[in-house]
Enzyme design. Structure first.
Site, short mmCIF file in Angstrom:
data_model
loop_
_atom_site.label_atom_id
_atom_site.label_comp_id
_atom_site.label_asym_id
_atom_site.label_seq_id
_atom_site.Cartn_x
_atom_site.Cartn_y
_atom_site.Cartn_z
N LYS A 1 -27.55 104.79 59.95
CA LYS A 1 -26.52 104.82 61.28
C LYS A 1 -26.39 106.28 61.57
O LYS A 1 -26.62 107.43 61.11
CB LYS A 1 -25.10 104.27 60.53
CG LYS A 1 -24.09 103.89 61.47
CD LYS A 1 -22.74 103.48 60.88
CE LYS A 1 -21.93 102.82 61.76
NZ LYS A 1 -20.68 102.52 60.97
N SER B 1 -19.09 98.40 63.17
CA SER B 1 -19.97 99.24 64.06
C SER B 1 -21.32 99.50 63.49
O SER B 1 -21.99 100.43 64.25
CB SER B 1 -19.17 100.76 63.58
OG SER B 1 -19.07 101.04 62.41
N SER C 1 -16.85 97.52 59.26
CA SER C 1 -18.18 97.87 60.12
C SER C 1 -19.58 97.89 59.18
O SER C 1 -20.50 97.94 59.84
CB SER C 1 -18.07 99.28 60.33
OG SER C 1 -17.11 99.44 61.25
#
Length: 561
Positions: free
Chosen positions: A149, A222, A246
């Protein structure tokens, strides 16, 4: 560099910012474009007219060889590690396959923000040479590709915390990356995350990430870039973070595994340099995302075996036993949470819960005690958690946007509506939120004890993967962040049917709230065909090992990969 721009499917346009912002945004997009070889470009005709389900495109587009298709589709991370260690596959062959597939995946879903194939191949070559020379692997993840990420620092690459003005190149590996690198991992890309890293949809200045199973639906957020890349098999193992859903939301939307650990169990050192004000009340966690339960177990065993608490004293030094953990009760007591008292989940989710109940009751009679579970005043918890996310009134968000003229995205506006004011809260108010949280946790655990369950199976979201710009309600994930309970999202064989093929049951005809009413309107309007339906399993704080032990016990009954 290609003679034409890198083609990327986009379904909903992004808001426009100032000329300064647009120029900076284009600079980063051009760098990403230049890093992807021309021979990996898909035909423009496919980009202009893509199928709704793009999961088969990498296999059919002619860019990957038969061996590369086999490597990316027929192994999990555990099997890849074994194949590389036995020299059945080379690390270079594996890295080549996944870097190529990731490039294809990005064009179909907009999942990447950085791509470093050359570095990955150089690392894989060194690992192959080490194995050839010594006869030994460097560690249990020798040659296994891992995607990251965007906000996780890795030396020589961009990191950002959800705004364009924060994007910079790091000169160090964060603790998690260092541990995985020492275990033999090969890093090859960074994936997209939303503005502010606080949406359940992934749309950033660098693009919107689409769901590979239905590109008119969100990949979640996310950690949506990771989820989309994994779902289209451009990654075998990824890492997410979770402060409201997320990891679990994107995993659920995209049909993969995702594990949110209890806070301070797995290392997050340097993930959010400078801190995040929400963590004054709601703590962020990390965990793996992947294709199999044993991969989740492998990841955690590698990380915990490195004794990360020696470097970071914030971490809790509980050893990992994972799927080898024996359940403490027989039969295992499984609660089914049909709704949270505020929003009845949309029909496919209710169908998945009913499927799970039937599987547990009929496949192995007597092994599981299945009962309904009613969460203690969950609607109250959601009111409190939404307030607790923004103790600064959203001022940090506005400052980051103003720095480059970045526009405020629709879902950023939505989440900031819950800030009680545009002013920073006084210490006394933050303390009030902390006390309210702790009081709620005490009442919740007392109620959990009274209901006498070991684990709870619940929805991941109010429905299947939602349409773009409609990821409004975090109820089914954020509750567990507020409690700081660990959870794993796992795949089921259930998928959303064609529009009009199912609807709310008669017993669910009356909405529980205005949020529920809105959720039903979104269901009536949307078309969620082919969206995977995952479920979530949760247990007590710091019972992460027991959670995986329960999953191992449930694996056969629920046909878990």
């Amino acid at each position: 560099m290609s003679s034409r721009p890198l083609p990327v499917v986009q379904r909903v346009p992004l808001p426009q910012g100032t000329p300064e912002y647009e120029a900076l945004r284009q600079k980063y997009l051009s760098e990403l474009e230049a890093s992807i070889p021309d021979e990996y470009y898909l035909p423009q005709s496919l980009i202009d007219n893509p199928p709704r389900d793009v999961t088969s495109v990498p296999r059919e587009c002619g860019i990957l060889t038969a061996e590369e298709i086999d490597i990316t589709e027929n192994y999990d991370a555990t099997a890849l590690a074994a194949a590389i260690a036995s020299k059945k596959l080379s690390a270079v062959a594996v890295a080549t396959a996944f870097t190529k597939r990731a490039a294809i995946a990005h064009q179909l879903t907009g999942c990447l923000v950085e791509y470093f194939q050359g570095e990955a191949l150089e690392r894989a070559k060194a690992l192959d040479e080490h194995l050839e020379k010594t006869g030994k692997t460097v560690g249990p993840l020798h040659g296994v590709p891992i995607s990251l990420k965007e906000h996780m620092p890795i030396k020589g690459h961009y990191t950002a915390v959800g705004f364009l003005d924060t994007r910079h190149i790091d000169d160090y590996d964060c603790q998690m990356v260092a541990i995985l690198r020492a275990a033999g991992a090969v890093f090859y890309c960074k994936t997209n995350q939303p503005q502010g890293i606080m949406h359940l949809e992934t749309v950033s200045p660098l693009g919107r990430t689409l769901n590979p199973h239905n590109i008119d639906l969100s990949a979640g957020g996310s950690t949506g870039g990771e989820a989309a890349l994994l779902a289209i098999r451009g990654s075998i193992l990824g890492i997410g973070t979770d402060i409201g859903g997320s990891i679990r939301g994107p995993a659920g939307f995209c049909g993969i595994y995702g594990y949110k650990s209890t806070s301070y169990y797995l290392p997050t050192k340097d993930f959010l340099v400078g801190g995040f004000a929400a963590e004054l009340t709601v703590l962020c966690s990390t965990g793996p995302m992947g294709h199999s339960l044993r991969d989740m177990d492998l990841f955690c065993s590698v990380v915990k075996a490195s004794n990360p608490h020696i470097e970071d004293p914030a971490l809790i030094p509980i050893p990992w036993t994972g799927t080898a953990t024996a359940p403490k009760t027989t039969p295992l007591k499984v609660g089914i949470m049909w709704n949270d008292g505020a929003i009845i989940p949309q029909p496919p989710v209710k169908r998945a819960l009913a499927w799970a109940k039937e599987q547990l009751e009929t496949k192995f009679p007597g092994k599981f005690e299945v009962k309904s579970f009613v969460p203690y005043q969950a609607a109250e918890a959601m009111v409190n958690i939404r307030k607790a996310y923004w103790p600064d009134g959203g001022n940090a968000v506005r400052a980051h946007l103003a720095a480059t003229g970045e526009p405020m995205f629709h879902l950023t506006e939505w989440i900031l509506k819950d800030a009680v004011s545009e002013e920073e809260l006084p210490v006394s108010k933050v303390l009030e939120y902390r006390v309210a949280r702790d009081v709620y946790r005490q009442k919740f655990v007392a109620d959990w004890n009274a209901q006498d369950v070991d684990v709870v199976i619940s929805p991941v979201f109010v429905g299947p993967a939602c349409e773009h710009e409609t990821a409004f309600y975090w109820n089914y994930t954020a509750l567990w962040n507020y409690l700081d309970y660990p959870g794993v999202v796992f795949p089921t064989p259930i998928k959303a049917l064609k529009k009009g093929a199912e609807d709310y049951a008669p017993e669910d005809a009356t909405p529980l709230s205005e949020q529920d009413k809105h959720t039903r309107e979104l269901w009536a309007k949307g078309d969620f065909e082919n969206a995977p339906i995952n479920l979530q399993i949760t247990t007590r704080k710091y019972h992460d090992n027991e959670l995986f032990g329960a999953l191992a016990a449930l694996q056969e009954a629920l046909a878990l990969p």
